[in-house]
Design an enzyme around this catalytic site. Structure first.
Site, short mmCIF file in Angstrom:
data_model
loop_
_atom_site.label_atom_id
_atom_site.label_comp_id
_atom_site.label_asym_id
_atom_site.label_seq_id
_atom_site.Cartn_x
_atom_site.Cartn_y
_atom_site.Cartn_z
N HIS A 18 41.69 -86.46 73.77
CA HIS A 18 42.75 -87.22 74.42
C HIS A 18 43.02 -86.70 75.82
CE1 HIS A 18 44.21 -89.52 70.85
NE2 HIS A 18 43.45 -88.60 70.27
N ASP A 114 49.87 -91.75 75.80
CA ASP A 114 48.84 -91.63 74.77
C ASP A 114 49.19 -92.57 73.61
OD1 ASP A 114 46.89 -88.92 74.11
OD2 ASP A 114 47.23 -90.39 72.54
N VAL A 339 30.38 -76.13 76.64
CA VAL A 339 29.47 -76.39 77.76
C VAL A 339 30.03 -77.57 78.55
CG1 VAL A 339 27.42 -75.59 76.56
CG2 VAL A 339 28.13 -77.98 76.34
N GLN A 341 29.42 -80.85 79.07
CA GLN A 341 28.54 -81.83 78.43
C GLN A 341 27.94 -82.85 79.41
OE1 GLN A 341 29.26 -83.36 74.41
NE2 GLN A 341 29.60 -85.36 75.31
N TRP A 359 34.63 -91.00 70.98
CA TRP A 359 34.48 -92.08 71.97
C TRP A 359 34.16 -91.57 73.38
CZ3 TRP A 359 32.74 -96.57 71.49
CH2 TRP A 359 32.84 -97.49 72.52
N SER A 361 32.34 -89.02 74.15
CA SER A 361 30.91 -88.73 74.17
C SER A 361 30.10 -90.02 74.31
CB SER A 361 30.49 -88.00 72.89
OG SER A 361 31.07 -86.70 72.88
BR1 BUP Z 1 32.18 -79.68 72.04
C1 BUP Z 1 32.24 -80.13 73.85
N1 BUP Z 1 31.78 -79.59 76.11
O1 BUP Z 1 31.16 -78.16 74.51
P1 BUP Z 1 34.97 -86.78 72.06
C2 BUP Z 1 32.83 -81.30 74.27
N2 BUP Z 1 32.90 -81.59 75.61
O2 BUP Z 1 32.36 -81.00 77.74
P2 BUP Z 1 36.23 -85.07 70.03
C3 BUP Z 1 32.35 -80.75 76.54
O3 BUP Z 1 34.74 -83.01 75.23
P3 BUP Z 1 38.27 -86.99 69.47
C4 BUP Z 1 31.70 -79.22 74.81
O4 BUP Z 1 31.98 -84.26 77.02
C5 BUP Z 1 33.85 -85.10 75.68
O5 BUP Z 1 34.33 -85.52 76.94
C6 BUP Z 1 32.77 -84.05 75.88
O6 BUP Z 1 35.51 -85.83 73.19
C7 BUP Z 1 33.59 -82.82 76.04
O7 BUP Z 1 35.10 -86.00 70.72
C8 BUP Z 1 34.96 -84.37 74.98
O8 BUP Z 1 33.54 -87.04 72.24
C9 BUP Z 1 34.96 -84.59 73.49
O9 BUP Z 1 35.83 -87.99 72.05
O10 BUP Z 1 37.59 -85.75 70.22
O11 BUP Z 1 36.31 -83.80 70.72
O12 BUP Z 1 35.86 -85.04 68.59
O13 BUP Z 1 37.96 -86.83 68.01
O14 BUP Z 1 39.72 -86.86 69.78
O15 BUP Z 1 37.63 -88.21 70.06
#
Ligand code: BUP
Length: 455
Positions: A18, A114, A339, A341, A359, A361
């Site tokens: 979020h 949010d 990292v 990502q 989402w 990702s």
């Molecule tokens: Br792990 C990781 N580096 O090592 P999502 C994640 N990310 O930059 P989530 C990194 O965190 P919810 C790491 O690029 C993305 O922007 C990634 O969000 C970044 O999944 C974010 O993909 C992760 O939506 O959150 O963390 O499970 O369940 O709330 O969507």
């Protein structure tokens, strides 16, 4: 005389999934010439969140910051998930937002909140009489399910069919519905219902998606087919990454990954990550390791062992064994730390992404045209995986779930579909990338949403 620039207040609730889109929106609005006030709930659940907030603010000094002190819930609460606990704690403190915003100068002209606290926020800021928006950080398809929840729940028969029907939206498999939705009176569902019911009170819903990625669903939402009284749903995705040195990123590991990627052939590396909130069970980790050992692909694997923060002290060698690490040492990297990502996804050596379908990702994979092997586990992730497949961004074996251990051979087979899938899969992912780029480019569908909402 020219009108003064808008002053937008932003309020993310809890969790990296979020927080990151809010920081990205804050930076984007700032670069469009808006004043921005970022309100953050403190203390945060994880160190990741507080680190990101402080570094972001340091590198974006024009963004104004206000902290909302939340009173942690006492131990008598029956909510166990640390993030759900925080949502509840935030809700109890939202009455502090209006006095806070009344004292900001120049005056705040709109607020973005949010989705997890939208109902309480709508109430808390109503006396300010300014346009307020919800930022939706999930897919339009999952959002339409949330919008439809009051109707679906009013008649349990709706949940008995194998496919859930929402007017104008591709049917959602029953197996994609988060199990709590089927439990009457579940805490999480009660909250979602209240939040969904509040949507008509907002001026609009901003969503981190783009028209070309979810055309049918966004049209259905905006044609009023999904929810009566729903305000315009304005796609603003993919939200662009913000570039700042994240304290939490272990520079050495990050450099090691990027330098290694630099020496690998184009699109030859599979990247595996299950997001910031998912720790896989050890027997599943073992199968993934086996898969990576028997397949011949190069890889970068982010291995997360605990739910909140990576404070885990366990060594990779204890979990994976020295034999495995030796065998793959020239072919892949396994890492526990956070990292950057986007730097991995945007690298030309990266050819595929095994993803839990959080989402953010997915939007990042779309932005960089990286085909996805979907491996959703819980929450909105299975519905998001349906979107990935429909948009042509990837493949999904629906029998994979958190309920069973997926075997090494199955993993190898699915990864091969993406890595050896030939032109077709690459071309479709590339098309998604081009559409994403157009959407956020000057005059594109997502770019136009900013003008509609804020100028
Ligand atoms: Br792990 C990781 N580096 O090592 P999502 C994640 N990310 O930059 P989530 C990194 O965190 P919810 C790491 O690029 C993305 O922007 C990634 O969000 C970044 O999944 C974010 O993909 C992760 O939506 O959150 O963390 O499970 O369940 O709330 O969507």
């Amino acid at each position: 005389s020219s009108t003064p620039p808008p002053h937008v207040a932003l309020f993310p609730s809890a969790g990296m999934g979020h927080l990151l889109p809010f920081l990205r929106l804050a930076a984007t609005l700032n670069s469009h010439g808006c004043h921005v006030t970022l309100i953050t709930a403190e203390p945060t659940v994880s160190i990741s969140e507080s680190d990101h907030i402080s570094t972001f603010l340091r590198f974006n000094p024009k963004i104004n910051h206000q902290s909302l002190q939340v009173q942690p819930l006492d131990s008598s609460t029956d909510i166990s998930d640390p993030f759900f606990k925080q949502f509840e704690a935030i809700r109890r403190s939202l009455h502090l937002v209006t006095p806070m915003l009344k004292s900001t100068s120049p005056p705040v002209t709109s607020i973005v909140t949010d989705i997890t606290v939208s109902a309480s926020m709508a109430e808390a800021v109503s006396e300010l009489n300014i346009p307020s928006y919800v930022l939706c950080t999930t897919s339009a398809k999952f959002f339409s399910l949330v919008c439809r929840l009051p109707v679906l729940i009013s008649d349990p028969v709706n949940f008995e069919a194998e496919k859930i029907q929402i007017p104008g939206v591709a049917p959602i498999a029953k197996s994609s519905i988060p199990p709590p939705f089927l439990i009457p009176g579940h805490f999480f569902v009660k909250e979602l219902l209240a939040n969904a019911t509040s949507f008509p009170k907002f001026k609009g819903i901003l969503i981190n998606s783009f028209t070309e990625f979810e055309p049918q669903t966004l049209k259905a939402l905006n044609d009023g087919k999904v929810m009566h009284g729903l305000p315009p749903v304005l796609p603003i995705g993919p939200l662009p990454a913000v570039d700042y040195p994240i304290k939490e990123v272990n520079e050495e590991s990050q450099c090691r990954i990027l330098q290694w990627l630099d020496t690998q052939p184009n699109r030859s590396v599979i990247y595996l990550s299950f997001g910031s909130r998912t720790a896989l069970p050890v027997d599943q980790i073992t199968e993934i390791a086996k898969a990576l050992e028997i397949c011949s692909y190069r890889f970068v694997w982010i291995l997360k062992l605990s739910k909140v923060d990576k404070e885990d002290r366990e060594d990779l060698v204890d979990i994976l064994g020295q034999t495995f690490l030796n065998k793959v040492k020239n072919r892949g990297i396994v890492i526990k730390e956070w990292v950057d990502q986007e730097k991995i996804l945007s690298h030309s050596a990266t050819g595929g992404f095994v993803s839990h379908c959080g989402w953010n990702s997915i939007m990042e994979a779309a932005e960089w045209g990286v085909p996805v092997v979907a491996w959703p586990l819980f929450g909105d992730q299975r519905v998001n995986a349906e979107v990935v497949v429909d948009a042509g961004l990837g493949v999904w074996d629906r029998s994979w779930s958190g309920q069973r251990v997926v075997e090494a051979e199955e993993i190898v087979k699915k990864v091969a579909e993406v890595m050896d899938g030939g032109e077709m899969i690459m071309r479709r992912a590339e098309l998604v990338r081009v559409e994403a780029m157009r959407a956020v480019g000057d005059g594109g569908s997502s770019d136009a949403s900013y003008v509609k909402a804020f100028f």
